[in-house]
Scaffold this active site. Structure first.
Site, short mmCIF file in Angstrom:
data_model
loop_
_atom_site.label_atom_id
_atom_site.label_comp_id
_atom_site.label_asym_id
_atom_site.label_seq_id
_atom_site.Cartn_x
_atom_site.Cartn_y
_atom_site.Cartn_z
N HIS A 1 0.85 -1.20 0.00
CA HIS A 1 0.00 0.00 0.00
C HIS A 1 0.89 1.25 0.00
O HIS A 1 0.69 2.18 0.78
CB HIS A 1 -0.95 -0.01 1.20
CG HIS A 1 -1.88 -1.19 1.22
ND1 HIS A 1 -3.19 -1.13 0.82
CD2 HIS A 1 -1.66 -2.49 1.55
CE1 HIS A 1 -3.74 -2.33 0.92
NE2 HIS A 1 -2.83 -3.18 1.35
N TYR B 1 3.60 -5.28 9.69
CA TYR B 1 3.47 -3.83 9.57
C TYR B 1 4.57 -3.14 10.38
O TYR B 1 5.11 -2.11 10.00
CB TYR B 1 2.10 -3.34 10.07
CG TYR B 1 0.89 -3.71 9.22
CD1 TYR B 1 0.91 -4.80 8.37
CD2 TYR B 1 -0.28 -2.98 9.28
CE1 TYR B 1 -0.20 -5.14 7.60
CE2 TYR B 1 -1.40 -3.30 8.53
CZ TYR B 1 -1.35 -4.40 7.69
OH TYR B 1 -2.45 -4.74 6.94
#
Ligand code: HEM
Length: 368
Positions: free
Chosen positions: A72, A340
């Site tokens: 992303h 993440y």
């Protein structure tokens, strides 16, 4: 290998493997937390899957783009407000749901995949991250995508499909044999992709319903706990100028222009599970008749370039949760949290060049 076929509405359909590439590579589809991941991935075994191995594989698929998210990567910051309508109070004691509560939200719109300068296309997987800032320093972070189920249900399968999407040095493209082998080993993925292909397709960011996909648990003030999934449902249609032209940032620019003209809002809708609904398998939908509770409205106040906005320094870790919201037994959650964190740590230590999307330039071009 199945090619993309144009559907009747004229938008390109997603073929089975192009969905995997876009999601795997979500990643182009994709601590107690780290402990859970270690267990799930066989941390203590030779050749174990770890969060570093996942991020290394993202880098092998997409290259290293210093300072950017490893997935992303292309995005735009937004400042938003969530106004609760009180309907969530019977489900969760989280203060964000209290009647009349209004909290600031640091949001980020993005496109799945690790390429920060990729041109927007009809095939782009639009995504939305939200960081709710609750009273007393509590936070709720969630990152959502517009598909009804996730294509994989374990961290291992996520890594396998990401690795299968790695470009073959001979052709510069993923090896179809590896994708076929992955699909043959994972019938749950084939079923999920059928549901994804049958799902609605939006034109722009503003008419997209984004889904949290993983299950969580809500606990109310009386101590009752229920399984939930959540989504945000748009209040507006796509702007008239959402059509993709030659503009590389067409999806983002259309959102910026629309938000300059009118309020852009989503309803936060909680789906309440029943006993027996799967909470540990994001490839499986819940029955369509489950109760859905509209708990409030998210309004975008402003859109800001990543280089000036607050979202760039946010890790939209799905395990950052307030009192009243707990993780489920879905093994993807701890894997996401751990991966993440590695992506965040790497990018935070690098020098980031300017992002592709520049809200101020778009507004200047519109004379606003
Ligand atoms: C094991 C499964 C998954 C892995 C390994 C994974 C990996 C990643 C990574 C590395 C990032 C960049 C994090 C950063 O640098 O801040 C990311 C961002 C993101 N992921 Fe995932 N992901 C997974 C599953 C999912 C699922 C199930 C969803 C949707 C429900 C999702 C939605 C998103 C979104 C929207 C972002 C962008 C958040 C932002 O704007 O910073 N991911 N993912």
């Amino acid at each position: 290998m199945q090619d993309d076929q144009p559907p009747s509405d004229g938008a390109p359909a997603l073929g089975k493997f192009s969905i995997l590439l876009r999601l795997g590579a979500i990643g182009a589809v994709l601590a107690a937390a780290a402990g859970g991941f270690a267990y799930a991935g066989g941390w203590f075994s030779p050749g174990a899957l770890t969060q570093n191995k996942i991020i290394d594989t993202f880098q092998a698929v997409d290259g290293v783009h210093e300072g950017f998210r490893r997935n992303h990567a292309k995005g735009l910051c937004a400042s938003a407000t969530f106004a609760s309508n009180g309907a969530g109070v019977p489900l969760s004691k989280a203060s964000v749901f209290a009647a009349g509560a209004s909290v600031p939200v640091i949001a980020r719109f993005s496109i799945a995949g690790g390429q920060p300068y990729a041109a927007d296309s009809a095939m782009s997987v639009k995504s939305f991250g939200l960081r709710f800032l609750l009273p007393g320093g509590e936070e709720w972070r969630t990152a959502m995508i517009p598909i009804p189920v996730f294509p994989v249900n374990t961290p291992e399968a996520f890594w396998e499909q990401l690795d299968a999407s790695r470009p073959d040095p001979a052709t510069g493209k993923p090896d179809p044999a590896k994708m076929q082998a992955f699909a043959a080993k994972h019938p749950e993925t084939a079923k999920a992709i059928e549901l994804i292909k049958a799902g609605p397709r939006s034109a722009g960011f503003s008419d997209t319903t984004f889904h949290g996909l993983n299950a969580f648990r809500f606990t109310n003030a009386g101590g009752q706990t229920v399984a939930v999934r959540w989504s945000v449902v748009p209040e507006q249609a796509a702007p008239a100028n959402a059509a993709l032209g030659t503009d590389k940032n067409a999806l983002f620019d259309a959102l910026i222009r629309q938000q300059a003209q009118q309020p852009v809002k989503w309803r936060l809708v909680v789906t309440v599970g029943q006993p027996g609904d799967p909470t540990n398998d994001a490839t499986l939908p819940w029955p369509a008749d489950r109760q859905q509770v509209d708990v409030g409205t998210l309004t975008i106040n402003s859109l800001v370039d990543e280089d000036d906005g607050d979202c760039t320094s946010v890790n939209y870790d799905p395990l950052v949760l307030p009192d009243g919201i707990q993780p489920s037994d879905d093994p993807l959650l701890s894997a996401r949290s751990a991966a993440y964190s590695v992506s965040y740590t790497r990018r935070a230590g690098e020098t980031k060049p300017p992002s592709a999307v520049t809200a101020s330039d778009v507004r200047k071009g519109e004379g606003s």
